[in-house]
Write an enzyme that holds these catalytic residues in place. Structure first.
Site, PDB file in Angstrom:
ATOM      1  N   GLU A   3      15.499   8.938  86.044  1.00  0.00           N
ATOM      2  CA  GLU A   3      14.202   8.277  85.836  1.00  0.00           C
ATOM      3  C   GLU A   3      13.861   7.343  86.988  1.00  0.00           C
ATOM      4  O   GLU A   3      12.698   7.253  87.406  1.00  0.00           O
ATOM      5  CB  GLU A   3      14.220   7.485  84.516  1.00  0.00           C
ATOM      6  CG  GLU A   3      14.295   8.372  83.289  1.00  0.00           C
ATOM      7  CD  GLU A   3      14.143   7.606  81.988  1.00  0.00           C
ATOM      8  OE1 GLU A   3      14.468   6.399  81.953  1.00  0.00           O
ATOM      9  OE2 GLU A   3      13.707   8.224  81.004  1.00  0.00           O
ATOM     10  N   THR A  42      -1.927  10.728  76.230  1.00  0.00           N
ATOM     11  CA  THR A  42      -3.064  11.086  75.378  1.00  0.00           C
ATOM     12  C   THR A  42      -2.729  10.603  73.967  1.00  0.00           C
ATOM     13  O   THR A  42      -1.680   9.990  73.752  1.00  0.00           O
ATOM     14  CB  THR A  42      -3.297  12.610  75.365  1.00  0.00           C
ATOM     15  OG1 THR A  42      -2.114  13.228  74.840  1.00  0.00           O
ATOM     16  CG2 THR A  42      -3.596  13.155  76.752  1.00  0.00           C
ATOM     17  N   THR A  84      19.312   7.276  85.556  1.00  0.00           N
ATOM     18  CA  THR A  84      19.410   7.342  87.020  1.00  0.00           C
ATOM     19  C   THR A  84      18.349   8.298  87.579  1.00  0.00           C
ATOM     20  O   THR A  84      17.734   8.034  88.620  1.00  0.00           O
ATOM     21  CB  THR A  84      20.826   7.812  87.425  1.00  0.00           C
ATOM     22  OG1 THR A  84      21.765   6.975  86.776  1.00  0.00           O
ATOM     23  CG2 THR A  84      21.043   7.726  88.913  1.00  0.00           C
ATOM     24  N   ASP A 133       3.953  11.486  73.128  1.00  0.00           N
ATOM     25  CA  ASP A 133       4.790  12.216  74.083  1.00  0.00           C
ATOM     26  C   ASP A 133       4.227  13.609  74.378  1.00  0.00           C
ATOM     27  O   ASP A 133       4.967  14.519  74.767  1.00  0.00           O
ATOM     28  CB  ASP A 133       6.242  12.346  73.569  1.00  0.00           C
ATOM     29  CG  ASP A 133       6.899  10.997  73.334  1.00  0.00           C
ATOM     30  OD1 ASP A 133       6.601  10.064  74.098  1.00  0.00           O
ATOM     31  OD2 ASP A 133       7.689  10.872  72.389  1.00  0.00           O
ATOM     32  N   HIS A 159       9.289   9.790  79.350  1.00  0.00           N
ATOM     33  CA  HIS A 159       9.976  10.074  78.091  1.00  0.00           C
ATOM     34  C   HIS A 159      11.304  10.764  78.408  1.00  0.00           C
ATOM     35  O   HIS A 159      11.336  11.724  79.186  1.00  0.00           O
ATOM     36  CB  HIS A 159       9.118  10.973  77.209  1.00  0.00           C
ATOM     37  CG  HIS A 159       9.799  11.311  75.928  1.00  0.00           C
ATOM     38  ND1 HIS A 159       9.940  10.387  74.906  1.00  0.00           N
ATOM     39  CD2 HIS A 159      10.423  12.435  75.511  1.00  0.00           C
ATOM     40  CE1 HIS A 159      10.617  10.946  73.915  1.00  0.00           C
ATOM     41  NE2 HIS A 159      10.923  12.189  74.254  1.00  0.00           N
ATOM     42  N   ASN A 208      13.655   0.741  84.729  1.00  0.00           N
ATOM     43  CA  ASN A 208      12.624   1.519  85.439  1.00  0.00           C
ATOM     44  C   ASN A 208      11.709   0.592  86.230  1.00  0.00           C
ATOM     45  O   ASN A 208      11.368   0.884  87.379  1.00  0.00           O
ATOM     46  CB  ASN A 208      11.826   2.375  84.450  1.00  0.00           C
ATOM     47  CG  ASN A 208      12.553   3.652  84.092  1.00  0.00           C
ATOM     48  OD1 ASN A 208      12.609   4.577  84.892  1.00  0.00           O
ATOM     49  ND2 ASN A 208      13.160   3.691  82.912  1.00  0.00           N
TER      50      ASN A 208
HETATM   51  C1  GAR Z   1      13.687   4.694  79.402  1.00  0.00           C
HETATM   52  O1  GAR Z   1      14.835   5.487  79.405  1.00  0.00           O
HETATM   53  C2  GAR Z   1      12.505   5.477  78.911  1.00  0.00           C
HETATM   54  O2  GAR Z   1      12.609   6.842  79.162  1.00  0.00           O
HETATM   55  C3  GAR Z   1      12.515   5.197  77.447  1.00  0.00           C
HETATM   56  O3  GAR Z   1      12.899   3.856  77.337  1.00  0.00           O
HETATM   57  C4  GAR Z   1      13.820   3.573  78.379  1.00  0.00           C
HETATM   58  C5  GAR Z   1      13.472   2.205  78.957  1.00  0.00           C
HETATM   59  O4  GAR Z   1      14.494   1.752  79.788  1.00  0.00           O
HETATM   60  N1  GAR Z   1      11.233   5.430  76.880  1.00  0.00           N
HETATM   61  C6  GAR Z   1      11.023   5.996  75.698  1.00  0.00           C
HETATM   62  O5  GAR Z   1      11.918   6.342  74.972  1.00  0.00           O
HETATM   63  C7  GAR Z   1       9.564   6.163  75.329  1.00  0.00           C
HETATM   64  N2  GAR Z   1       9.420   7.141  74.283  1.00  0.00           N
HETATM   65  P1  GAR Z   1      14.272   0.531  80.770  1.00  0.00           P
HETATM   66  O6  GAR Z   1      13.697  -0.628  79.954  1.00  0.00           O
HETATM   67  O7  GAR Z   1      15.652   0.209  81.263  1.00  0.00           O
HETATM   68  O8  GAR Z   1      13.339   0.968  81.839  1.00  0.00           O
END
Ligand code: GAR
Length: 214
Positions: free
Chosen positions: A175, A142, A173, A146, A110, A15
């Site tokens: 995200e 908050t 993808t 989540d 999330h 991300n």
């Molecule tokens: C992401 O898919 C995000 O949605 C998740 O961690 C991943 C990080 O991926 N976050 C959570 O689960 C938070 N509760 P990345 O390091 O490749 O961006």
């Protein structure tokens, strides 16, 4: 002036990479002023260094309790003077102190269509439940895990034959599109956190913006 933005990670940072790429090609107007990790080996730190973004790391194991770690993190964050804090796979539960200190200025992504499936293992839980739709949601943070007010959700249709890993890949993808988009909306001031709710273009948003992907 673009919104100064700190990104907090714990892992691979795909991300984060989507933010770097979109700032780089001019489609996202944010000033990425810090990438912070609680894990020194997080690959996202490499991505940040390669992009010339300042990095910092503090390991949570060195602290007695959650709040003292969070206060140390905040001291590092504040040196970078961000207006916005983006949690991008930052796998730490934040203390109430941290959330209140940065109230309205922290966003998270999330991997589920919140309010469904807070917590872990969302992809397998969606497959087990036989849901038709899955996706990911960007929301203000908050004290409720989540549970903060939602900004933007990206959804896709679940193929019941796919594995949790395949589904996770497709959701990621999504995200990489919705997270920079949502952060850009906050950074530009079009989306705000007001009295515990999301406001979009000056009006309270009962529901998040929803976008559908293939
Ligand atoms: C992401 O898919 C995000 O949605 C998740 O961690 C991943 C990080 O991926 N976050 C959570 O689960 C938070 N509760 P990345 O390091 O490749 O961006």
């Amino acid at each position: 002036m673009p919104c100064r933005t700190a990104i907090l990670i714990s892992g691979s940072g795909t991300n984060l990479q989507s933010f770097i790429d979109k700032v780089g090609d001019g489609t996202l107007d944010l000033d990425l002023c810090l990438v912070f990790s609680n894990k020194p080996g997080a690959f996202g730190l490499e991505r940040a260094r390669k992009a010339g973004i300042p990095t910092a790391c503090i390991e949570h194991g060195d602290f007695d309790d959650r709040e003292s770690f969070d206060r140390a993190v905040a001291a590092v964050i504040d040196e970078a003077r961000p207006d916005l804090i983006v949690l991008a796979g930052f796998m730490r539960i934040l203390s109430p102190w941290f959330v209140q200190y940065y109230e309205g200025r922290i966003v998270n992504i999330h991997p589920a269509l919140l309010p469904k499936y807070p917590g872990l293992n969302t992809h397998q839980r969606v497959l087990d439940a036989g849901d038709e739709w899955h996706g990911s949601t960007v929301h203000f943070v908050t004290e409720e895990l989540d549970g903060g007010p939602r900004i933007l959700a990206g959804r896709l249709r679940v193929d019941p034959a796919e594995t949790a890993d395949e589904l996770q890949h497709r959701v990621q993808t999504v995200e990489h599109q919705i997270y920079p988009q949502a952060a850009g909306l906050v950074g530009s001031g079009r989306v705000e956190f007001v009295n515990g709710e999301t406001w979009i273009d000056g009006e309270v948003a009962e529901k998040p913006i929803v976008e559908t992907f293939d």
